[in-house]
Scaffold this motif. Sequence first.
Motif, PDB file in Angstrom:
ATOM      1  N   ILE A 115      42.170  -3.500   9.332  1.00  0.00           N
ATOM      2  CA  ILE A 115      41.793  -2.526   8.301  1.00  0.00           C
ATOM      3  C   ILE A 115      42.585  -2.769   7.010  1.00  0.00           C
ATOM      4  O   ILE A 115      42.022  -2.776   5.912  1.00  0.00           O
ATOM      5  CB  ILE A 115      42.012  -1.094   8.823  1.00  0.00           C
ATOM      6  N   ALA A 116      43.890  -2.970   7.135  1.00  0.00           N
ATOM      7  CA  ALA A 116      44.720  -3.184   5.944  1.00  0.00           C
ATOM      8  C   ALA A 116      44.383  -4.494   5.256  1.00  0.00           C
ATOM      9  O   ALA A 116      44.469  -4.606   4.027  1.00  0.00           O
ATOM     10  CB  ALA A 116      46.196  -3.174   6.341  1.00  0.00           C
ATOM     11  N   TRP A 117      43.972  -5.469   6.005  1.00  0.00           N
ATOM     12  CA  TRP A 117      43.701  -6.795   5.463  1.00  0.00           C
ATOM     13  C   TRP A 117      42.299  -6.914   4.865  1.00  0.00           C
ATOM     14  O   TRP A 117      42.057  -7.790   4.025  1.00  0.00           O
ATOM     15  CB  TRP A 117      43.887  -7.808   6.596  1.00  0.00           C
ATOM     16  N   GLN A 118      41.372  -6.035   5.251  1.00  0.00           N
ATOM     17  CA  GLN A 118      39.980  -6.159   4.807  1.00  0.00           C
ATOM     18  C   GLN A 118      39.826  -6.162   3.289  1.00  0.00           C
ATOM     19  O   GLN A 118      39.046  -6.942   2.745  1.00  0.00           O
ATOM     20  CB  GLN A 118      39.121  -5.032   5.406  1.00  0.00           C
ATOM     21  N   SER A 119      40.523  -5.291   2.608  1.00  0.00           N
ATOM     22  CA  SER A 119      40.340  -5.228   1.156  1.00  0.00           C
ATOM     23  C   SER A 119      40.776  -6.538   0.488  1.00  0.00           C
ATOM     24  O   SER A 119      40.063  -7.058  -0.373  1.00  0.00           O
ATOM     25  CB  SER A 119      41.084  -4.040   0.555  1.00  0.00           C
ATOM     26  N   ALA A 120      41.905  -7.077   0.906  1.00  0.00           N
ATOM     27  CA  ALA A 120      42.343  -8.362   0.334  1.00  0.00           C
ATOM     28  C   ALA A 120      41.354  -9.468   0.696  1.00  0.00           C
ATOM     29  O   ALA A 120      41.067 -10.352  -0.124  1.00  0.00           O
ATOM     30  CB  ALA A 120      43.736  -8.716   0.839  1.00  0.00           C
ATOM     31  N   PHE A 121      40.816  -9.420   1.896  1.00  0.00           N
ATOM     32  CA  PHE A 121      39.838 -10.419   2.346  1.00  0.00           C
ATOM     33  C   PHE A 121      38.599 -10.401   1.450  1.00  0.00           C
ATOM     34  O   PHE A 121      38.157 -11.449   0.965  1.00  0.00           O
ATOM     35  CB  PHE A 121      39.456 -10.138   3.801  1.00  0.00           C
TER      36      PHE A 121
ATOM     37  N   HIS B 159      35.445 -13.262  -0.894  1.00  0.00           N
ATOM     38  CA  HIS B 159      34.094 -13.003  -1.414  1.00  0.00           C
ATOM     39  C   HIS B 159      34.098 -12.606  -2.896  1.00  0.00           C
ATOM     40  O   HIS B 159      33.041 -12.334  -3.450  1.00  0.00           O
ATOM     41  CB  HIS B 159      33.404 -11.931  -0.567  1.00  0.00           C
ATOM     42  N   HIS B 160      35.264 -12.544  -3.497  1.00  0.00           N
ATOM     43  CA  HIS B 160      35.424 -12.257  -4.936  1.00  0.00           C
ATOM     44  C   HIS B 160      34.729 -10.958  -5.341  1.00  0.00           C
ATOM     45  O   HIS B 160      34.057 -10.895  -6.360  1.00  0.00           O
ATOM     46  CB  HIS B 160      34.928 -13.436  -5.779  1.00  0.00           C
ATOM     47  N   LEU B 161      34.919  -9.917  -4.519  1.00  0.00           N
ATOM     48  CA  LEU B 161      34.320  -8.614  -4.800  1.00  0.00           C
ATOM     49  C   LEU B 161      35.343  -7.693  -5.451  1.00  0.00           C
ATOM     50  O   LEU B 161      36.511  -7.688  -5.060  1.00  0.00           O
ATOM     51  CB  LEU B 161      33.837  -7.948  -3.508  1.00  0.00           C
TER      52      LEU B 161
ATOM     53  N   SER C  90      32.826  -7.711  21.162  1.00  0.00           N
ATOM     54  CA  SER C  90      33.384  -7.425  19.832  1.00  0.00           C
ATOM     55  C   SER C  90      33.992  -8.662  19.186  1.00  0.00           C
ATOM     56  O   SER C  90      33.930  -8.827  17.968  1.00  0.00           O
ATOM     57  CB  SER C  90      34.418  -6.302  19.904  1.00  0.00           C
ATOM     58  N   ALA C  91      34.587  -9.535  19.986  1.00  0.00           N
ATOM     59  CA  ALA C  91      35.283 -10.706  19.441  1.00  0.00           C
ATOM     60  C   ALA C  91      34.378 -11.609  18.604  1.00  0.00           C
ATOM     61  O   ALA C  91      34.720 -11.930  17.455  1.00  0.00           O
ATOM     62  CB  ALA C  91      35.960 -11.488  20.562  1.00  0.00           C
ATOM     63  N   PRO C  92      33.204 -12.035  19.098  1.00  0.00           N
ATOM     64  CA  PRO C  92      32.368 -12.901  18.254  1.00  0.00           C
ATOM     65  C   PRO C  92      31.806 -12.173  17.030  1.00  0.00           C
ATOM     66  O   PRO C  92      31.616 -12.788  15.981  1.00  0.00           O
ATOM     67  CB  PRO C  92      31.254 -13.383  19.180  1.00  0.00           C
ATOM     68  N   LEU C  93      31.559 -10.872  17.156  1.00  0.00           N
ATOM     69  CA  LEU C  93      31.065 -10.123  15.988  1.00  0.00           C
ATOM     70  C   LEU C  93      32.131 -10.035  14.904  1.00  0.00           C
ATOM     71  O   LEU C  93      31.841 -10.220  13.710  1.00  0.00           O
ATOM     72  CB  LEU C  93      30.599  -8.734  16.405  1.00  0.00           C
ATOM     73  N   LEU C  94      33.364  -9.757  15.302  1.00  0.00           N
ATOM     74  CA  LEU C  94      34.451  -9.694  14.308  1.00  0.00           C
ATOM     75  C   LEU C  94      34.741 -11.076  13.726  1.00  0.00           C
ATOM     76  O   LEU C  94      34.977 -11.200  12.515  1.00  0.00           O
ATOM     77  CB  LEU C  94      35.702  -9.089  14.935  1.00  0.00           C
ATOM     78  N   ALA C  95      34.685 -12.095  14.561  1.00  0.00           N
ATOM     79  CA  ALA C  95      34.869 -13.460  14.049  1.00  0.00           C
ATOM     80  C   ALA C  95      33.745 -13.811  13.082  1.00  0.00           C
ATOM     81  O   ALA C  95      33.983 -14.399  12.017  1.00  0.00           O
ATOM     82  CB  ALA C  95      34.920 -14.455  15.205  1.00  0.00           C
ATOM     83  N   GLY C  96      32.524 -13.431  13.421  1.00  0.00           N
ATOM     84  CA  GLY C  96      31.393 -13.673  12.529  1.00  0.00           C
ATOM     85  C   GLY C  96      31.549 -12.947  11.213  1.00  0.00           C
ATOM     86  O   GLY C  96      31.177 -13.461  10.151  1.00  0.00           O
TER      87      GLY C  96
ATOM     88  N   LEU D  63      34.316 -12.347   9.699  1.00  0.00           N
ATOM     89  CA  LEU D  63      35.309 -13.067   8.899  1.00  0.00           C
ATOM     90  C   LEU D  63      34.799 -14.423   8.422  1.00  0.00           C
ATOM     91  O   LEU D  63      35.241 -14.924   7.387  1.00  0.00           O
ATOM     92  CB  LEU D  63      36.591 -13.250   9.701  1.00  0.00           C
ATOM     93  N   LEU D  64      33.889 -15.017   9.172  1.00  0.00           N
ATOM     94  CA  LEU D  64      33.400 -16.358   8.835  1.00  0.00           C
ATOM     95  C   LEU D  64      32.060 -16.346   8.107  1.00  0.00           C
ATOM     96  O   LEU D  64      31.566 -17.417   7.733  1.00  0.00           O
ATOM     97  CB  LEU D  64      33.283 -17.192  10.116  1.00  0.00           C
ATOM     98  N   ALA D  65      31.475 -15.183   7.901  1.00  0.00           N
ATOM     99  CA  ALA D  65      30.167 -15.096   7.259  1.00  0.00           C
ATOM    100  C   ALA D  65      30.239 -15.626   5.827  1.00  0.00           C
ATOM    101  O   ALA D  65      31.189 -15.337   5.095  1.00  0.00           O
ATOM    102  CB  ALA D  65      29.673 -13.651   7.246  1.00  0.00           C
ATOM    103  N   PRO D  66      29.237 -16.391   5.403  1.00  0.00           N
ATOM    104  CA  PRO D  66      29.262 -16.946   4.051  1.00  0.00           C
ATOM    105  C   PRO D  66      28.958 -15.908   2.965  1.00  0.00           C
ATOM    106  O   PRO D  66      29.283 -16.116   1.804  1.00  0.00           O
ATOM    107  CB  PRO D  66      28.170 -18.020   4.083  1.00  0.00           C
ATOM    108  N   ASP D  67      28.360 -14.789   3.362  1.00  0.00           N
ATOM    109  CA  ASP D  67      27.976 -13.760   2.397  1.00  0.00           C
ATOM    110  C   ASP D  67      28.648 -12.443   2.777  1.00  0.00           C
ATOM    111  O   ASP D  67      28.747 -12.102   3.962  1.00  0.00           O
ATOM    112  CB  ASP D  67      26.443 -13.597   2.428  1.00  0.00           C
ATOM    113  N   TRP D  68      29.101 -11.669   1.794  1.00  0.00           N
ATOM    114  CA  TRP D  68      29.794 -10.423   2.092  1.00  0.00           C
ATOM    115  C   TRP D  68      28.887  -9.405   2.754  1.00  0.00           C
ATOM    116  O   TRP D  68      29.337  -8.559   3.527  1.00  0.00           O
ATOM    117  CB  TRP D  68      30.442  -9.845   0.835  1.00  0.00           C
ATOM    118  N   ARG D  69      27.587  -9.451   2.492  1.00  0.00           N
ATOM    119  CA  ARG D  69      26.655  -8.509   3.128  1.00  0.00           C
ATOM    120  C   ARG D  69      26.584  -8.754   4.632  1.00  0.00           C
ATOM    121  O   ARG D  69      26.593  -7.821   5.430  1.00  0.00           O
ATOM    122  CB  ARG D  69      25.281  -8.622   2.489  1.00  0.00           C
ATOM    123  N   TRP D  70      26.511 -10.032   5.022  1.00  0.00           N
ATOM    124  CA  TRP D  70      26.523 -10.368   6.443  1.00  0.00           C
ATOM    125  C   TRP D  70      27.865 -10.002   7.063  1.00  0.00           C
ATOM    126  O   TRP D  70      27.931  -9.562   8.207  1.00  0.00           O
ATOM    127  CB  TRP D  70      26.238 -11.855   6.648  1.00  0.00           C
ATOM    128  N   SER D  71      28.915 -10.183   6.313  1.00  0.00           N
ATOM    129  CA  SER D  71      30.239  -9.839   6.803  1.00  0.00           C
ATOM    130  C   SER D  71      30.322  -8.351   7.128  1.00  0.00           C
ATOM    131  O   SER D  71      30.784  -7.959   8.203  1.00  0.00           O
ATOM    132  CB  SER D  71      31.287 -10.213   5.756  1.00  0.00           C
TER     133      SER D  71
END
Length: 173
Positions: A72-78, A83-85, A135-141, A143-151
Amino acid sequence: RISDSSRRRGAERGGAAPGPALDVSRRRECYVTDDPTPEPMWDSFGRVWSSKGFRVTTLAAVLNDFGGWTLIAWQSAFYERIHHLPPETYSHMLAVILPVGGVLGGTCGGWLADRLSTRYKDGRLALLVGSSALSAPLLAGSLLAPDWRWSMFLLFPGFALSEVFRAPTAVMV
């Protein structure tokens, strides 16, 4: 002691039949006394800490909370760095996705665990293992999604599934 007939009656009424976690007849000793003097805090703590189930569940909850709050704390920086949002774009979505996913995961996990435990011997355990594994592959996906919407799309079910353990483990100790 809860009889098999009362379990069936509870299940017939649509309620969850009491499982092994609710069978209080299996407790080793009762701590209710006529003595009005309260037990010293450290004695109470030591008695609770002597339970292996309590220690294992507490360790699992600490590790999960550490991981969850770190995420949660890391999401905003991510979202800003990868994704340059700007915060105006992602903040309101994270403010809904993370708490709503957590609440839905925990409450639905408890409800589903009750239902599965009445039908299957290890239903509660299967739910916890299955939800964590999903949950693991969804969370990994996420983080690895090329688009922020998919993320964001993958973050919601991934986080909800990672929170399924909360209610079932609370009643297992």
